[in-house]
Design a protein around this motif. Structure first.
Motif, mmCIF file in Angstrom:
data_model
loop_
_atom_site.group_PDB
_atom_site.id
_atom_site.type_symbol
_atom_site.label_atom_id
_atom_site.label_comp_id
_atom_site.label_asym_id
_atom_site.label_seq_id
_atom_site.Cartn_x
_atom_site.Cartn_y
_atom_site.Cartn_z
ATOM 1 N N LYS A 116 0.827 -1.201 0.000
ATOM 2 C CA LYS A 116 0.000 0.000 0.000
ATOM 3 C C LYS A 116 0.869 1.262 0.000
ATOM 4 C CE LYS A 116 -3.566 2.313 2.706
ATOM 5 N NZ LYS A 116 -4.385 2.259 3.930
ATOM 6 N N ILE A 117 1.905 1.281 0.787
ATOM 7 C CA ILE A 117 2.806 2.436 0.864
ATOM 8 C C ILE A 117 3.500 2.670 -0.469
ATOM 9 C CG2 ILE A 117 4.983 3.225 1.898
ATOM 10 C CD1 ILE A 117 3.974 1.891 4.529
ATOM 11 N N ILE A 118 3.992 1.595 -1.080
ATOM 12 C CA ILE A 118 4.686 1.726 -2.362
ATOM 13 C C ILE A 118 3.727 2.222 -3.446
ATOM 14 C CG2 ILE A 118 5.810 0.425 -4.228
ATOM 15 C CD1 ILE A 118 7.113 -1.291 -1.968
ATOM 16 N N LEU A 119 2.545 1.640 -3.516
ATOM 17 C CA LEU A 119 1.575 2.060 -4.526
ATOM 18 C C LEU A 119 1.174 3.521 -4.345
ATOM 19 C CD1 LEU A 119 -0.653 -1.134 -4.743
ATOM 20 C CD2 LEU A 119 1.010 -0.327 -6.425
ATOM 21 N N GLN A 120 0.991 3.950 -3.110
ATOM 22 C CA GLN A 120 0.662 5.353 -2.858
ATOM 23 C C GLN A 120 1.831 6.268 -3.201
ATOM 24 O OE1 GLN A 120 -0.582 5.280 1.246
ATOM 25 N NE2 GLN A 120 -2.716 4.850 0.714
ATOM 26 N N SER A 121 3.038 5.847 -2.859
ATOM 27 C CA SER A 121 4.225 6.657 -3.156
ATOM 28 C C SER A 121 4.417 6.843 -4.656
ATOM 29 C CB SER A 121 5.478 6.012 -2.565
ATOM 30 O OG SER A 121 5.415 5.999 -1.167
ATOM 31 N N LEU A 122 4.122 5.791 -5.406
ATOM 32 C CA LEU A 122 4.278 5.849 -6.866
ATOM 33 C C LEU A 122 3.007 6.356 -7.542
ATOM 34 C CD1 LEU A 122 6.253 2.542 -7.467
ATOM 35 C CD2 LEU A 122 7.133 4.846 -7.087
ATOM 36 N N GLN A 123 2.035 6.768 -6.726
ATOM 37 C CA GLN A 123 0.761 7.299 -7.201
ATOM 38 C C GLN A 123 0.075 6.344 -8.179
ATOM 39 O OE1 GLN A 123 1.928 11.153 -8.662
ATOM 40 N NE2 GLN A 123 2.078 11.986 -6.602
ATOM 41 N N TRP A 124 0.238 5.067 -7.918
ATOM 42 C CA TRP A 124 -0.387 3.998 -8.698
ATOM 43 C C TRP A 124 0.046 4.000 -10.168
ATOM 44 C CZ3 TRP A 124 -3.550 0.128 -6.682
ATOM 45 C CH2 TRP A 124 -3.851 0.268 -5.329
ATOM 46 N N ASN A 125 1.126 4.668 -10.515
ATOM 47 C CA ASN A 125 1.655 4.662 -11.888
ATOM 48 C C ASN A 125 2.588 3.462 -12.034
ATOM 49 O OD1 ASN A 125 0.363 7.045 -12.679
ATOM 50 N ND2 ASN A 125 1.965 8.279 -11.710
ATOM 51 N N MET A 126 2.008 2.327 -12.415
ATOM 52 C CA MET A 126 2.775 1.080 -12.424
ATOM 53 C C MET A 126 3.036 0.522 -13.817
ATOM 54 S SD MET A 126 3.120 0.963 -9.230
ATOM 55 C CE MET A 126 3.960 -0.575 -9.009
ATOM 56 N N ASN A 127 2.390 1.015 -14.834
ATOM 57 C CA ASN A 127 2.502 0.370 -16.134
ATOM 58 C C ASN A 127 3.049 1.266 -17.229
ATOM 59 O OD1 ASN A 127 1.631 -2.251 -15.475
ATOM 60 N ND2 ASN A 127 -0.451 -1.497 -15.325
ATOM 61 N N GLY A 128 3.825 2.247 -16.879
ATOM 62 C CA GLY A 128 4.457 3.066 -17.901
ATOM 63 C C GLY A 128 5.538 2.280 -18.619
#
Length: 132
Positions: free
Chosen positions: A95-107
């Motif tokens: 949850k912390i990682i996803l929030q830190s990366l603002q859910w931008n995971m598939n660029g």
């Protein structure tokens, strides 16, 4: 067998998360406070080897969930850690990682971008065959 793509994406996610340790946002108090907490957790990962390993395992877990056809549960990652981390710790770090990366995971990765870009150019201009 884990694909190289998932493993490399995992390292990209980890690198991006650790980079948040040096950035701050000032949008509003609630977002800024949340970002500040995540920022502190990323800083802890740079100092504490246990936190770093948890972040690395969690980014691998995220990458497998996104890029592999197999289903993987957080409890299995906890088991793989040989008792070092609980399922709760892995899910909390996710949850912390996803929030830190603002859910931008598939660029696109740099390699994917260059391959796509070169595919648009006429091969006469760069003298390299993408097929090989």
């Amino acid at each position: 067998k884990l694909s190289r793509h998932a493993a490399s994406r995992s390292m990209i996610y980890l690198d991006r998360f650790l980079a948040t340790a040096t950035t701050t946002t000032t949008i509003n108090n609630s977002i800024n406070n949340n970002a500040s907490n995540n920022n502190e957790r990323a800083k802890q990962c740079l100092i504490n080897p246990r936190e770093y390993q948890l972040a690395a395992m969690t980014t691998l877990y995220i990458s497998i969930k996104l890029h592999e056809p197999l289903a993987l549960d957080a409890s299995l990652m906890a088991e793989i850690s040989h008792g070092c981390y609980t399922t709760f710790e892995i899910l909390q770090m996710e949850k912390i990682i996803l929030q830190s990366l603002q859910w931008n995971m598939n660029g696109p990765t740099s390699q994917e971008y260059v391959t796509l870009y070169l595919g648009l150019l006429d091969p006469r201009f760069y003298g390299y065959d993408l097929v090989t």
